[in-house]
Design a protein around this motif. Structure first.
Motif, PDB file in Angstrom:
ATOM      1  N   THR A  36      71.776  19.147  43.235  1.00 63.68           N
ATOM      2  CA  THR A  36      71.516  19.809  44.514  1.00 63.68           C
ATOM      3  C   THR A  36      71.504  18.806  45.660  1.00 63.68           C
ATOM      4  N   VAL A  37      70.758  17.727  45.507  1.00 64.14           N
ATOM      5  CA  VAL A  37      70.661  16.743  46.598  1.00 64.14           C
ATOM      6  C   VAL A  37      72.010  16.069  46.838  1.00 64.14           C
ATOM      7  N   MET A  76      72.026   9.954  50.283  1.00 63.33           N
ATOM      8  CA  MET A  76      71.251  10.272  51.482  1.00 63.33           C
ATOM      9  C   MET A  76      71.527   9.276  52.596  1.00 63.33           C
ATOM     10  N   TYR A  91      66.600   9.377  40.355  1.00 70.08           N
ATOM     11  CA  TYR A  91      66.344   9.726  41.753  1.00 70.08           C
ATOM     12  C   TYR A  91      66.724   8.583  42.689  1.00 70.08           C
ATOM     13  N   LEU A 115      70.106   8.769  44.156  1.00 71.16           N
ATOM     14  CA  LEU A 115      70.331   9.650  45.302  1.00 71.16           C
ATOM     15  C   LEU A 115      70.275   8.895  46.630  1.00 71.16           C
ATOM     16  N   ARG A 168      68.110  19.094  40.165  1.00 74.38           N
ATOM     17  CA  ARG A 168      67.657  18.448  41.406  1.00 74.38           C
ATOM     18  C   ARG A 168      68.664  17.394  41.875  1.00 74.38           C
ATOM     19  N   VAL A 201      74.289  18.595  48.630  1.00 77.61           N
ATOM     20  CA  VAL A 201      73.905  18.807  50.037  1.00 77.61           C
ATOM     21  C   VAL A 201      74.362  17.619  50.889  1.00 77.61           C
ATOM     22  N   CYS A 202      74.183  16.415  50.398  1.00 70.32           N
ATOM     23  CA  CYS A 202      74.615  15.226  51.144  1.00 70.32           C
ATOM     24  C   CYS A 202      76.131  15.211  51.320  1.00 70.32           C
TER      25      CYS A 202
END
Length: 154
Positions: free
Chosen positions: A137-138, A25, A18, A21, A134, A141-142
């Motif tokens: 997906t993140v 972001m 995580y 990510l 997860r 999206v970014c």
């Protein structure tokens, strides 16, 4: 508790996964907010996405080398697949940024599909696929947000 049946990844795995990510972001946010350096952050986002897509592809190389419950044909398929994400990622860095982001998204989605295929033939920890979903997906999206912002403002 059996490590394979646990639905939660080990703490260090979760932190590393995580935590990976954060650049996605942060760079998407910088693309949205930093007009003067938008092109720099856009290149950085595609470059980081390419590195990560290459990394997740390499997971399948590691699985092919270490997992014992695979037939030779399945092992060959995993080895071949493992280099494709790096090739896709490299092409993404050569394209205009919005297209590069879209190609990376496609690469991440197809790789997730490959992860699902892998789980039909081998046993991996129960947390692996939900975590990969997860993360995919993140990251996607970014990348999509970055591509839209750059496309709208160019």
């Amino acid at each position: 508790m059996n490590a394979l049946s646990s639905t939660s990844p080990p703490r260090h795995v979760a932190l590393l996964g995580y935590g990976g990510l954060l650049p996605f972001m942060g760079l998407a946010l910088l693309i949205a907010l930093s007009l003067d350096y938008r092109s720099l952050w856009a290149v950085a986002l595609v470059s980081y996405g390419a590195v990560i897509l290459s990394f997740v592809g390499a997971l399948h190389w590691g699985f092919a080398m270490t997992l014992q419950d695979m037939r030779d044909e399945q092992r060959r398929e995993r080895l071949v697949w493992s280099v494709i994400p790096a090739l896709v990622a490299w092409v993404a860095t050569l394209l205009p940024m919005p297209l590069g982001c879209l190609l990376l998204i496609a690469g991440f989605v197809v790789h997730f599909w490959q992860d699902r295929r892998l789980l039909q033939v081998v046993t991996l920890p129960a947390w692996y696929l939900p975590m990969r979903l997860r993360l995919t997906t993140v990251a996607s999206v970014c990348l999509l947000l970055g591509a839209i912002i750059v496309a709208v403002h160019s």
